[in-house]
Design a protein around this motif. Structure first.
Motif, mmCIF file in Angstrom:
data_model
loop_
_atom_site.group_PDB
_atom_site.id
_atom_site.type_symbol
_atom_site.label_atom_id
_atom_site.label_comp_id
_atom_site.label_asym_id
_atom_site.label_seq_id
_atom_site.Cartn_x
_atom_site.Cartn_y
_atom_site.Cartn_z
ATOM 1 N N TYR A 36 -13.381 -5.353 0.320
ATOM 2 C CA TYR A 36 -13.299 -6.082 -0.854
ATOM 3 C C TYR A 36 -14.454 -7.081 -1.049
ATOM 4 O O TYR A 36 -15.113 -7.216 -2.145
ATOM 5 N N LYS A 77 -4.006 -7.667 -5.954
ATOM 6 C CA LYS A 77 -3.796 -6.231 -6.507
ATOM 7 C C LYS A 77 -3.609 -5.190 -5.568
ATOM 8 O O LYS A 77 -2.789 -4.263 -5.584
ATOM 9 N N ASN A 78 -4.405 -5.406 -4.354
ATOM 10 C CA ASN A 78 -4.233 -4.426 -3.200
ATOM 11 C C ASN A 78 -3.532 -5.197 -2.150
ATOM 12 O O ASN A 78 -3.806 -4.611 -0.943
ATOM 13 N N GLU A 127 -1.954 -2.803 0.711
ATOM 14 C CA GLU A 127 -3.091 -1.713 1.370
ATOM 15 C C GLU A 127 -3.400 -2.853 2.693
ATOM 16 O O GLU A 127 -3.560 -2.316 3.700
ATOM 17 N N TRP A 128 -4.080 -3.900 2.505
ATOM 18 C CA TRP A 128 -4.266 -4.775 3.636
ATOM 19 C C TRP A 128 -3.119 -5.489 4.564
ATOM 20 O O TRP A 128 -3.470 -5.337 5.524
ATOM 21 N N THR A 173 -8.540 -9.130 -6.633
ATOM 22 C CA THR A 173 -8.720 -7.655 -5.886
ATOM 23 C C THR A 173 -7.565 -7.690 -4.780
ATOM 24 O O THR A 173 -7.122 -6.824 -4.153
#
Length: 250
Positions: free
Chosen positions: A174, A156-157, A160-161, A153
């Motif tokens: 998450y 994959k993101n 975003e963070w 996660t």
């Protein structure tokens, strides 16, 4: 206070400030890091964290001297604990090449080797900057059965963070999806013992494995230990793994 005394005190303060940053820079450099203008601390020679320009016919690993003592990091295992090959993945959550390996190469390894009981993988946090360290600290607290889901996660993101003004909250979200409450995640971010453990493992990798970028890998098979710097061509990686799985003829 006279203007002259004000100037002297100001000069002394500026001089002390400069000395502090020179000393801090020397310390970081000695540890293998540099401070960027935006305040982020990254590894020296981070350019090594890249896709290796190799073909399937080239050697991708560097043998590790047998006299080098290692305290191998422990962590949740992806695969069977009885698998004959062990691949330690030294990775930083903010590294784009690490994300590429984890999201694209690792599924191939799962299909060809891990599910067949030939290979097990152990993810090792090697954070290169502050936000990746946040992810590493929370990962230390994730229940083992959800650990690799959390890692996936985070990769994959990644955007975003990484570009969030509140990355701690994003990581906590998450964590909540992977068996760890937001309250516990907040505690994990303040766990000095876990932070020290992450830093100690990273320092050992730098000192003994000569890892100066991510991702890098330590492959262990029988009594052989080999380091792979960067993401290898998958065919070359297959060739190496198959070679290690082939019984040696006497």
């Amino acid at each position: 206070m006279s203007f002259e005394n004000i100037i002297k005190k100001l000069s002394a303060f500026v001089a002390a400030f400069i000395v502090f940053f020179i000393a801090a820079g020397m310390y970081l450099s000695w540890k293998g890091f540099v401070m960027q203008p935006d305040g982020k601390i990254v590894l020296v020679k981070q350019a090594q964290a890249s896709i290796l320009d190799n073909s399937a016919d080239e050697d991708i690993s560097t043998p590790l001297a047998k006299n080098i003592a290692l305290s191998l990091p422990k962590g949740p295992i992806l695969g069977s604990a009885k698998a004959p090959l062990t691949l330690y993945e030294f990775s930083s959550f903010g590294c784009s090449h690490c994300a590429d390996f984890h999201l694209n190469t690792l599924p191939k390894l799962e299909q060809d080797y891990i599910k067949q009981g030939k290979l097990k993988v152990i993810f090792v946090n090697f954070p290169l900057e502050r936000k990746s360290m946040q992810g590493a600290l929370i990962a230390k607290c994730i229940p083992s059965e959800h650990y690799y889901d959390f890692v996936k996660t985070a990769f994959k993101n990644q955007r975003e963070w990484y570009f969030s003004s509140n990355s701690e909250k994003v990581f906590a979200d998450y964590a909540a999806l992977n068996g760890l409450s937001r309250e516990k995640a907040a505690e994990c971010l303040r766990n000095d013992d876990n932070a020290k453990d992450i830093i100690d493992i990273r320092q050992q990798a730098m000192d003994k494995l000569k890892i100066s970028g991510t991702p890098s890998f330590l492959l262990i098979s029988n009594n052989d230990r080999e380091v792979i710097y960067g993401v290898p061509n998958y065919e070359a990686l297959q060739k190496l793994l198959d070679k290690k799985l082939t019984p040696t003829k006497n």
